[in-house]
Write a protein that holds these residues in place. Sequence first.
Motif, PDB file in Angstrom:
ATOM      1  N   ASP A  18       8.564  34.584  23.277  1.00  0.00           N
ATOM      2  CA  ASP A  18       9.783  34.626  22.464  1.00  0.00           C
ATOM      3  C   ASP A  18       9.840  33.358  21.631  1.00  0.00           C
ATOM      4  N   SER A  19       9.757  33.514  20.320  1.00  0.00           N
ATOM      5  CA  SER A  19       9.828  32.382  19.391  1.00  0.00           C
ATOM      6  C   SER A  19       8.860  31.268  19.753  1.00  0.00           C
ATOM      7  N   VAL A  77      10.232  38.381  19.587  1.00  0.00           N
ATOM      8  CA  VAL A  77       9.570  38.552  20.876  1.00  0.00           C
ATOM      9  C   VAL A  77       8.317  39.399  20.634  1.00  0.00           C
ATOM     10  N   MET A  90      19.442  47.030  19.834  1.00  0.00           N
ATOM     11  CA  MET A  90      18.275  46.181  19.671  1.00  0.00           C
ATOM     12  C   MET A  90      17.175  46.968  18.972  1.00  0.00           C
ATOM     13  N   GLU A 101      13.274  43.006  16.773  1.00  0.00           N
ATOM     14  CA  GLU A 101      13.358  41.818  17.632  1.00  0.00           C
ATOM     15  C   GLU A 101      12.229  41.755  18.646  1.00  0.00           C
ATOM     16  N   ILE A 102      11.781  42.919  19.138  1.00  0.00           N
ATOM     17  CA  ILE A 102      10.705  42.978  20.125  1.00  0.00           C
ATOM     18  C   ILE A 102       9.556  43.781  19.533  1.00  0.00           C
ATOM     19  N   SER A 106       4.991  35.004  17.159  1.00  0.00           N
ATOM     20  CA  SER A 106       6.352  35.000  17.695  1.00  0.00           C
ATOM     21  C   SER A 106       7.151  33.821  17.159  1.00  0.00           C
ATOM     22  N   GLU A 129      14.395  38.854  31.745  1.00  0.00           N
ATOM     23  CA  GLU A 129      15.534  38.922  30.822  1.00  0.00           C
ATOM     24  C   GLU A 129      15.067  38.403  29.466  1.00  0.00           C
ATOM     25  N   VAL A 130      15.177  39.261  28.471  1.00  0.00           N
ATOM     26  CA  VAL A 130      14.706  38.941  27.127  1.00  0.00           C
ATOM     27  C   VAL A 130      15.833  39.232  26.143  1.00  0.00           C
ATOM     28  N   ARG A 131      16.426  38.200  25.600  1.00  0.00           N
ATOM     29  CA  ARG A 131      17.515  38.353  24.628  1.00  0.00           C
ATOM     30  C   ARG A 131      18.590  39.306  25.146  1.00  0.00           C
ATOM     31  N   LYS A 132      18.990  39.062  26.395  1.00  0.00           N
ATOM     32  CA  LYS A 132      20.069  39.785  27.072  1.00  0.00           C
ATOM     33  C   LYS A 132      19.708  41.224  27.439  1.00  0.00           C
TER      34      LYS A 132
END
Length: 257
Positions: A84-85, A64, A1, A29-30, A58, A116-119
């Motif tokens: 997130d988005s 995120v 990630m 991604e974050i 976002s 939990e954020v994108r697994k």
Amino acid sequence: MRLAAIQCRIGDLRSAERGAREAAEKGAEILLFPEYFSYSKLAPEVLDETLAFLKRVSSDYGVVVSGNAVVDDGGYKNRAFLFDSGELIGVQDKIHPTRVERSFGIQCGSKLEVFEVRKALVSTLICADILYPEICRVAALKGAEIVLNPVVSFKKSELPGQEYRYCLYFTRSFDNAYAIVKAGGVGRTFTGREAVGRSLISSFDGILAKFSDENAEEVVIADVDLEKIREYKTINYSLVDRNVRAYEELLNKNFKS
């Protein structure tokens, strides 16, 4: 990630957006913004501006993002928001506000959350929270794999070892088996003090990326291997072999060094 620390100018949302755009274009991604990144002054209206900015960024970039704002929720809190988005997925109040913050009426948070954020399991330790090893360990025991640490780093500090403070982040990552994203802002805070960035990303195996200029806008990006972090959690026996009874004294309010 892929993770990004946005080292932007304090109180300048255009600077924050430039950093977010660069991070998103590079595949992060974050994205983490610094503590008080949107505050050139401490004013109630900044809350709405900050939340609107975080939600839009976002959503526009499909990433995120996390950023802080002061909220009045049964008392003032320094609260980190996680989007997130375009969707709000979690909040975290600062556990250990500084003396200056407390003088402005900002109260302590009471519980550390993990989302939990994108697994990935993500927690937030706001600025000075990272200096308290006990709460850092709580994040680990709750399973955190990534810890977000938005900060204000003052150019002049009473704390020693300025040139070696990045070592703290490796130590926290090593002891607790998670990656840490530290994002600091540049310029002056709403109190008028000069701040520098010193943004970085650490993991259990070292400092993955680090600022090049503490006084400049920049984006610090690193790739974190979540599977390696999860594997290290099984190796780091300090997470599972603790002699819990030996720590009972920590719960004694009258216990002082």
